[in-house]
Design a protein around this motif. Structure first.
Motif, PDB file in Angstrom:
ATOM      1  N   ASP A 176      47.660  52.247  39.324  1.00  0.00           N
ATOM      2  CA  ASP A 176      46.767  53.309  39.800  1.00  0.00           C
ATOM      3  C   ASP A 176      45.300  52.975  39.608  1.00  0.00           C
ATOM      4  OD1 ASP A 176      48.900  54.904  40.558  1.00  0.00           O
ATOM      5  OD2 ASP A 176      49.059  55.869  38.588  1.00  0.00           O
ATOM      6  N   LEU A 177      44.961  51.737  39.290  1.00  0.00           N
ATOM      7  CA  LEU A 177      43.566  51.362  39.057  1.00  0.00           C
ATOM      8  C   LEU A 177      42.786  51.431  40.367  1.00  0.00           C
ATOM      9  CD1 LEU A 177      41.769  50.352  36.693  1.00  0.00           C
ATOM     10  CD2 LEU A 177      42.128  48.037  37.571  1.00  0.00           C
ATOM     11  N   ARG A 178      41.637  52.104  40.322  1.00  0.00           N
ATOM     12  CA  ARG A 178      40.808  52.264  41.520  1.00  0.00           C
ATOM     13  C   ARG A 178      39.550  51.396  41.479  1.00  0.00           C
ATOM     14  NH1 ARG A 178      42.477  57.335  43.468  1.00  0.00           N
ATOM     15  NH2 ARG A 178      44.691  57.484  42.921  1.00  0.00           N
ATOM     16  N   LEU A 179      38.968  51.209  40.286  1.00  0.00           N
ATOM     17  CA  LEU A 179      37.716  50.465  40.148  1.00  0.00           C
ATOM     18  C   LEU A 179      37.889  49.380  39.096  1.00  0.00           C
ATOM     19  CD1 LEU A 179      34.649  49.977  40.488  1.00  0.00           C
ATOM     20  CD2 LEU A 179      34.266  51.814  38.829  1.00  0.00           C
ATOM     21  N   LEU A 180      37.512  48.136  39.462  1.00  0.00           N
ATOM     22  CA  LEU A 180      37.579  47.013  38.534  1.00  0.00           C
ATOM     23  C   LEU A 180      36.230  46.303  38.557  1.00  0.00           C
ATOM     24  CD1 LEU A 180      39.085  45.131  36.621  1.00  0.00           C
ATOM     25  CD2 LEU A 180      39.932  43.874  38.615  1.00  0.00           C
ATOM     26  N   GLY A 181      35.566  46.254  37.389  1.00  0.00           N
ATOM     27  CA  GLY A 181      34.269  45.603  37.277  1.00  0.00           C
ATOM     28  C   GLY A 181      34.388  44.248  36.600  1.00  0.00           C
ATOM     29  N   LEU A 182      34.049  43.180  37.341  1.00  0.00           N
ATOM     30  CA  LEU A 182      34.106  41.809  36.811  1.00  0.00           C
ATOM     31  C   LEU A 182      32.755  41.122  36.984  1.00  0.00           C
ATOM     32  CD1 LEU A 182      37.576  40.690  38.226  1.00  0.00           C
ATOM     33  CD2 LEU A 182      37.067  41.472  35.914  1.00  0.00           C
ATOM     34  N   MET A 183      31.675  41.835  36.900  1.00  0.00           N
ATOM     35  CA  MET A 183      30.351  41.280  37.157  1.00  0.00           C
ATOM     36  C   MET A 183      29.903  40.382  36.001  1.00  0.00           C
ATOM     37  SD  MET A 183      26.827  43.377  37.955  1.00  0.00           S
ATOM     38  CE  MET A 183      26.886  44.176  36.354  1.00  0.00           C
ATOM     39  N   GLY A 184      29.258  39.260  36.344  1.00  0.00           N
ATOM     40  CA  GLY A 184      28.647  38.393  35.348  1.00  0.00           C
ATOM     41  C   GLY A 184      29.618  37.662  34.454  1.00  0.00           C
ATOM     42  N   ASN A 185      30.729  37.164  34.993  1.00  0.00           N
ATOM     43  CA  ASN A 185      31.743  36.492  34.177  1.00  0.00           C
ATOM     44  C   ASN A 185      31.935  35.019  34.533  1.00  0.00           C
ATOM     45  OD1 ASN A 185      32.740  38.568  32.367  1.00  0.00           O
ATOM     46  ND2 ASN A 185      33.536  39.594  34.196  1.00  0.00           N
ATOM     47  N   ALA A 186      31.064  34.455  35.376  1.00  0.00           N
ATOM     48  CA  ALA A 186      31.154  33.046  35.770  1.00  0.00           C
ATOM     49  C   ALA A 186      32.499  32.709  36.384  1.00  0.00           C
ATOM     50  CB  ALA A 186      30.862  32.140  34.572  1.00  0.00           C
ATOM     51  N   LEU A 187      33.076  33.636  37.139  1.00  0.00           N
ATOM     52  CA  LEU A 187      34.376  33.400  37.777  1.00  0.00           C
ATOM     53  C   LEU A 187      34.204  32.508  38.998  1.00  0.00           C
ATOM     54  CD1 LEU A 187      35.897  37.005  37.689  1.00  0.00           C
ATOM     55  CD2 LEU A 187      36.304  35.143  36.075  1.00  0.00           C
ATOM     56  N   SER A 188      35.018  31.472  39.103  1.00  0.00           N
ATOM     57  CA  SER A 188      35.025  30.637  40.303  1.00  0.00           C
ATOM     58  C   SER A 188      36.102  31.068  41.296  1.00  0.00           C
ATOM     59  CB  SER A 188      35.234  29.168  39.919  1.00  0.00           C
ATOM     60  OG  SER A 188      36.446  29.002  39.204  1.00  0.00           O
ATOM     61  N   LEU A 189      37.038  31.885  40.827  1.00  0.00           N
ATOM     62  CA  LEU A 189      38.089  32.450  41.673  1.00  0.00           C
ATOM     63  C   LEU A 189      38.323  33.893  41.271  1.00  0.00           C
ATOM     64  CD1 LEU A 189      40.729  29.544  41.651  1.00  0.00           C
ATOM     65  CD2 LEU A 189      39.214  30.159  43.544  1.00  0.00           C
ATOM     66  N   LEU A 190      38.703  34.713  42.222  1.00  0.00           N
ATOM     67  CA  LEU A 190      39.056  36.092  41.918  1.00  0.00           C
ATOM     68  C   LEU A 190      40.465  36.144  41.338  1.00  0.00           C
ATOM     69  CD1 LEU A 190      37.681  37.962  45.071  1.00  0.00           C
ATOM     70  CD2 LEU A 190      36.641  37.815  42.806  1.00  0.00           C
ATOM     71  N   PRO A 191      40.698  36.979  40.331  1.00  0.00           N
ATOM     72  CA  PRO A 191      42.050  37.075  39.766  1.00  0.00           C
ATOM     73  C   PRO A 191      43.051  37.518  40.829  1.00  0.00           C
ATOM     74  CG  PRO A 191      40.437  38.163  38.350  1.00  0.00           C
ATOM     75  CD  PRO A 191      39.729  37.833  39.621  1.00  0.00           C
ATOM     76  N   PRO A 192      44.099  36.758  41.056  1.00  0.00           N
ATOM     77  CA  PRO A 192      45.071  37.147  42.092  1.00  0.00           C
ATOM     78  C   PRO A 192      45.689  38.524  41.855  1.00  0.00           C
ATOM     79  CG  PRO A 192      45.404  34.873  41.417  1.00  0.00           C
ATOM     80  CD  PRO A 192      44.424  35.451  40.461  1.00  0.00           C
ATOM     81  N   ALA A 193      45.928  38.873  40.593  1.00  0.00           N
ATOM     82  CA  ALA A 193      46.523  40.176  40.309  1.00  0.00           C
ATOM     83  C   ALA A 193      45.600  41.311  40.721  1.00  0.00           C
ATOM     84  CB  ALA A 193      46.862  40.282  38.819  1.00  0.00           C
ATOM     85  N   ALA A 194      44.295  41.097  40.614  1.00  0.00           N
ATOM     86  CA  ALA A 194      43.353  42.140  41.021  1.00  0.00           C
ATOM     87  C   ALA A 194      43.420  42.386  42.523  1.00  0.00           C
ATOM     88  CB  ALA A 194      41.936  41.744  40.608  1.00  0.00           C
TER      89      ALA A 194
END
Length: 385
Positions: A176-194
């Protein structure tokens, strides 16, 4: 009697107001934890800012608390059932059944164990931003069935790839997650589960190390049926343009509303497209050569348009120089004519001098006699010897 009735009528509106103030100032059902601030009201709000003295969540939080904020503490490890009471090894006693918002920013949290948030059945918003997370249990969020908002901004940069794998496992149960904040984490790929969360509406991936989105990621953002896919924030990422940007550009043109900050997307590579808007790219800048999408291929594919632009600029410069030269000739036409006349006269005088010398040298009467050697003169007849 009339004045007394008037007094009663005057007290009527005042009495509910006094009762409301008394209710707002009334203490909560349980005493406020030490070194925390409690704000009573329809939603009991607690704010705890205890610095390094607070090393674990307070245990004496009132059970009717709705919002709990802990900032600036030293909660290095969030152990299992950190906000509940563990009865034996498997049973968890709920202490905060009404808690809906939990903010744990800037608390030096490095480890979140499995079941750290067990016993919070009503929690809808969790903020773990600005914590140096190094380890995250795959079941860290398993006890949050009502979670709608999860903020992990500036919290995953130090964990590496192992932390991202655990993040995938931890996000999987949040249906039921509606909002996920991943700002400023040096991610080179988006988490597939997200990308696979069925109810996700907004994914904030700004200020990361994303160089683009591949076809698999873009396909995961599309959902089957009539359900709209999540919106995606991508500003301030070092996007690589050219051939590598073709999938993202095609997806953007078909679903611009899915990326609210699309106008802020800028190219970081190659150098010829630095700071160019992604939406302004055309087919000439995104051609691929032999399916090559690596760095060298992009430089090769961009050589054609870049070279063409250089030729156009060089031609314009030459045209401008030629125009200036013709203008100078026109403005100095009289002086140029006079200079040409003088040059012609000088050449004529020089040629006449050469012609006169040639005529003098050609007359045999003017040719001087050859010199006679002295020995010849001494032995010649009639010398008197």
């Amino acid at each position: 009697m009339a004045p007394r009735a008037g007094q009663q009528r005057g007290r009527g509106p005042l009495l509910p107001g006094l009762l409301l103030v008394a209710a707002a100032l009334s203490p909560p059902a349980a005493p406020c934890p030490f070194q925390c601030y409690c704000f009573a009201g329809p939603k009991l709000l607690l704010r705890c800012a205890s610095g390094a003295e607070l090393r674990q969540p307070p245990r004496d939080v009132p059970p009717d608390a709705r919002n709990l904020t802990i900032v600036g503490a030293n909660l290095t490890v969030l152990r299992a059932a950190a906000f509940a009471d563990a009865d034996g090894e498997k049973e968890t006693v709920v202490r905060l059944p009404a808690l809906t918002a939990l903010r744990l920013t800037q608390n030096n949290i490095e480890v979140v164990e499995d079941g750290a948030f067990d016993g919070l059945p009503s929690l809808a918003a969790l903020d773990l931003s600005q914590n140096p997370l190094r380890a995250l249990g795959g079941g860290a969020f398993r006890g949050l069935p009502a979670l709608r908002s999860l903020q992990l901004n500036q919290a995953l940069a130090q964990g590496g790839s192992a932390l991202l794998e655990k993040l995938d496992d931890a996000l999987a149960p949040l249906a039921d997650l509606r909002l996920l904040g991943l700002m400023g984490n040096a991610l080179s790929l988006l988490p597939p589960a997200a990308l696979r969360l069925p109810s996700l509406e907004l994914l904030d991936a700004r200020r990361n190390a994303l160089t683009g989105l591949g076809t698999d990621e873009l396909r995961a953002l599309e959902r089957d049926g009539d359900l709209p896919g999540p919106r995606l924030l991508l500003a301030d990422n070092p996007l690589r343009c050219g051939c590598a940007a073709r999938p993202l550009l095609a997806w953007l043109r078909n679903a611009t509303e899915r990326i609210p900050d699309a106008r802020r997307l800028r190219c970081a590579a190659p150098r010829s497209l630095l700071n160019r808007s992604v939406l302004d790219l055309d087919e000439a800048w995104t051609r691929c050569t032999d399916g090559n999408v690596d760095g060298r291929g992009e430089e090769e594919e961009l050589a054609g348009p870049e070279l063409e632009a250089s030729y156009v600029f060089f031609g314009l410069v030459l045209a401008l120089i030629g125009l200036i030269f013709l203008m100078v000739l026109y403005l100095n036409r009289r002086g140029i004519q006079r200079w040409m006349r003088n040059l012609r006269e000088a050449c004529r005088d020089q040629m006449e001098g050469y012609h006169y010398r040639y005529e003098q040298d050609a007359d045999p009467r003017r040719v001087p006699a050859p010199a006679v050697p002295a020995s010849s003169r001494a032995t010649s007849p009639g010398s008197g010897l």
